[in-house]
Design a protein around this motif. Sequence first.
Motif, PDB file in Angstrom:
ATOM      1  N   ARG A 143       7.185  -4.105   4.869  1.00  0.00           N
ATOM      2  CA  ARG A 143       6.237  -4.748   5.792  1.00  0.00           C
ATOM      3  C   ARG A 143       5.090  -3.818   6.174  1.00  0.00           C
ATOM      4  N   PHE A 144       5.342  -2.521   6.186  1.00  0.00           N
ATOM      5  CA  PHE A 144       4.266  -1.585   6.495  1.00  0.00           C
ATOM      6  C   PHE A 144       3.372  -1.365   5.276  1.00  0.00           C
ATOM      7  N   LEU A 145       3.938  -1.468   4.108  1.00  0.00           N
ATOM      8  CA  LEU A 145       3.143  -1.382   2.885  1.00  0.00           C
ATOM      9  C   LEU A 145       2.216  -2.580   2.764  1.00  0.00           C
ATOM     10  N   LEU A 146       2.674  -3.749   3.190  1.00  0.00           N
ATOM     11  CA  LEU A 146       1.818  -4.935   3.187  1.00  0.00           C
ATOM     12  C   LEU A 146       0.613  -4.725   4.095  1.00  0.00           C
ATOM     13  N   ILE A 147       0.835  -4.092   5.235  1.00  0.00           N
ATOM     14  CA  ILE A 147      -0.279  -3.783   6.134  1.00  0.00           C
ATOM     15  C   ILE A 147      -1.262  -2.836   5.455  1.00  0.00           C
ATOM     16  N   GLY A 148      -0.723  -1.933   4.632  1.00  0.00           N
ATOM     17  CA  GLY A 148      -1.572  -0.978   3.933  1.00  0.00           C
ATOM     18  C   GLY A 148      -2.569  -1.616   2.985  1.00  0.00           C
ATOM     19  N   LEU A 149      -2.280  -2.821   2.519  1.00  0.00           N
ATOM     20  CA  LEU A 149      -3.221  -3.513   1.631  1.00  0.00           C
ATOM     21  C   LEU A 149      -4.539  -3.832   2.327  1.00  0.00           C
ATOM     22  N   ASP A 150      -4.535  -3.826   3.648  1.00  0.00           N
ATOM     23  CA  ASP A 150      -5.750  -4.107   4.415  1.00  0.00           C
ATOM     24  C   ASP A 150      -6.382  -2.840   4.979  1.00  0.00           C
ATOM     25  N   ASP A 151      -5.883  -1.690   4.574  1.00  0.00           N
ATOM     26  CA  ASP A 151      -6.400  -0.427   5.093  1.00  0.00           C
ATOM     27  C   ASP A 151      -7.877  -0.263   4.699  1.00  0.00           C
ATOM     28  N   PRO A 152      -8.715   0.193   5.615  1.00  0.00           N
ATOM     29  CA  PRO A 152     -10.129   0.418   5.275  1.00  0.00           C
ATOM     30  C   PRO A 152     -10.323   1.458   4.178  1.00  0.00           C
ATOM     31  N   ASP A 153      -9.369   2.353   4.025  1.00  0.00           N
ATOM     32  CA  ASP A 153      -9.468   3.414   3.027  1.00  0.00           C
ATOM     33  C   ASP A 153      -9.042   2.891   1.653  1.00  0.00           C
ATOM     34  N   ALA A 154      -9.889   3.061   0.650  1.00  0.00           N
ATOM     35  CA  ALA A 154      -9.623   2.520  -0.690  1.00  0.00           C
ATOM     36  C   ALA A 154      -8.361   3.110  -1.308  1.00  0.00           C
ATOM     37  N   TYR A 155      -8.163   4.400  -1.121  1.00  0.00           N
ATOM     38  CA  TYR A 155      -6.962   5.024  -1.685  1.00  0.00           C
ATOM     39  C   TYR A 155      -5.698   4.398  -1.104  1.00  0.00           C
ATOM     40  N   ASN A 156      -5.709   4.168   0.186  1.00  0.00           N
ATOM     41  CA  ASN A 156      -4.522   3.601   0.819  1.00  0.00           C
ATOM     42  C   ASN A 156      -4.259   2.183   0.329  1.00  0.00           C
ATOM     43  N   ARG A 157      -5.312   1.398   0.139  1.00  0.00           N
ATOM     44  CA  ARG A 157      -5.125   0.048  -0.406  1.00  0.00           C
ATOM     45  C   ARG A 157      -4.542   0.121  -1.816  1.00  0.00           C
ATOM     46  N   ALA A 158      -5.105   1.025  -2.623  1.00  0.00           N
ATOM     47  CA  ALA A 158      -4.660   1.136  -4.014  1.00  0.00           C
ATOM     48  C   ALA A 158      -3.211   1.599  -4.098  1.00  0.00           C
ATOM     49  N   TYR A 159      -2.869   2.615  -3.329  1.00  0.00           N
ATOM     50  CA  TYR A 159      -1.499   3.137  -3.381  1.00  0.00           C
ATOM     51  C   TYR A 159      -0.498   2.134  -2.818  1.00  0.00           C
ATOM     52  N   ALA A 160      -0.882   1.442  -1.740  1.00  0.00           N
ATOM     53  CA  ALA A 160       0.017   0.419  -1.194  1.00  0.00           C
ATOM     54  C   ALA A 160       0.273  -0.657  -2.242  1.00  0.00           C
ATOM     55  N   ALA A 161      -0.760  -1.032  -2.967  1.00  0.00           N
ATOM     56  CA  ALA A 161      -0.597  -2.021  -4.036  1.00  0.00           C
ATOM     57  C   ALA A 161       0.355  -1.502  -5.103  1.00  0.00           C
ATOM     58  N   ARG A 162       0.205  -0.253  -5.478  1.00  0.00           N
ATOM     59  CA  ARG A 162       1.080   0.310  -6.505  1.00  0.00           C
ATOM     60  C   ARG A 162       2.542   0.290  -6.056  1.00  0.00           C
ATOM     61  N   VAL A 163       2.782   0.714  -4.818  1.00  0.00           N
ATOM     62  CA  VAL A 163       4.166   0.730  -4.337  1.00  0.00           C
ATOM     63  C   VAL A 163       4.758  -0.677  -4.360  1.00  0.00           C
ATOM     64  N   LEU A 164       4.008  -1.647  -3.866  1.00  0.00           N
ATOM     65  CA  LEU A 164       4.521  -3.011  -3.793  1.00  0.00           C
ATOM     66  C   LEU A 164       4.796  -3.574  -5.181  1.00  0.00           C
ATOM     67  N   GLY A 165       3.996  -3.192  -6.148  1.00  0.00           N
ATOM     68  CA  GLY A 165       4.281  -3.592  -7.522  1.00  0.00           C
ATOM     69  C   GLY A 165       5.566  -2.975  -8.029  1.00  0.00           C
ATOM     70  N   LEU A 166       5.748  -1.692  -7.742  1.00  0.00           N
ATOM     71  CA  LEU A 166       6.970  -1.009  -8.172  1.00  0.00           C
ATOM     72  C   LEU A 166       8.210  -1.600  -7.506  1.00  0.00           C
ATOM     73  N   LEU A 167       8.032  -2.127  -6.285  1.00  0.00           N
ATOM     74  CA  LEU A 167       9.141  -2.735  -5.556  1.00  0.00           C
ATOM     75  C   LEU A 167       9.368  -4.192  -5.956  1.00  0.00           C
ATOM     76  N   ARG A 168       8.470  -4.731  -6.805  1.00  0.00           N
ATOM     77  CA  ARG A 168       8.541  -6.144  -7.185  1.00  0.00           C
ATOM     78  C   ARG A 168       8.542  -7.028  -5.930  1.00  0.00           C
ATOM     79  N   ALA A 169       7.648  -6.708  -5.000  1.00  0.00           N
ATOM     80  CA  ALA A 169       7.602  -7.383  -3.706  1.00  0.00           C
ATOM     81  C   ALA A 169       6.857  -8.710  -3.818  1.00  0.00           C
ATOM     82  N   ALA A 170       7.586  -9.794  -3.943  1.00  0.00           N
ATOM     83  CA  ALA A 170       6.987 -11.118  -4.121  1.00  0.00           C
ATOM     84  C   ALA A 170       6.111 -11.506  -2.941  1.00  0.00           C
ATOM     85  N   ALA A 171       6.449 -11.007  -1.746  1.00  0.00           N
ATOM     86  CA  ALA A 171       5.680 -11.356  -0.558  1.00  0.00           C
ATOM     87  C   ALA A 171       4.257 -10.808  -0.603  1.00  0.00           C
ATOM     88  N   ALA A 172       4.006  -9.880  -1.500  1.00  0.00           N
ATOM     89  CA  ALA A 172       2.679  -9.264  -1.595  1.00  0.00           C
ATOM     90  C   ALA A 172       1.756 -10.018  -2.540  1.00  0.00           C
TER      91      ALA A 172
END
Length: 229
Positions: free
Chosen positions: A161-190
């Motif tokens: 749930r905190f990684l999902l919040i990271g997708l809206d982070d103003p910082d581009a790196y944080n958005r990109a990394y949060a996306a990568r983690v959620l993909g690795l987790l196979r997080a359907a909610a994302a």
Amino acid sequence: MSRFRSVKKSLRDLLGGDDWQDRLAELDEYAPGELVPPLLNLRLDRSEAVRWRSVTAFGLTAGRLAEASMERARVLMRTLMWYMNEESGNLGWSIPNFMAEAMVHSERIAKEFHKILASYIFCDEECDGNFLDHPELRRDVYWGLARLAESRPELVAPSERFLLIGLDDPDAYNRAYAARVLGLLRAAAARDRLQALTDDPAEIRTYLHRELVDTTVGEMAREALAALE
């Protein structure tokens, strides 16, 4: 020349070379504890490549240390946590990367300390977190969680749930990394939120699979989406 300076010079020569991966076995010639101080110093090196490669070398070193003495490994991880404390007066740059790489190379370290790493992005009152206000420091945490998710996704999944919040982070790196983690987790909610990022043109330069890589937030979101399929 002091022993610290001598070891640091040898490590920098190793990590700065084109054949650095072939030479990683040379780390075994040193006691793990002897490598830790110079590697911590090299995380601030002028060379971007050396800075990132020191993370790889540190993970291997921490793994060896944990095999020899888990108590010494605990002391090492607590030292890293101290670096993240404002009261320490130290700079926290790259410390979450070092923490994560240690967890990749030691299951025991991972099981004992993964919640600490994740706590740096906890951002609500329900969790006893250590949220980092500085967006550039959070980059290292998101990168670290992605690195840990590559090998131990079950330890990162509770932070979804905190990684999902990271997708809206103003910082581009944080958005990109949060996306990568959620993909690795196979997080359907994302899925929907990842889809919204697929056209994000913001560029980042990062370290993946021991290589420096230039990419975009959109590309990492598309890769994450592909992992959900």
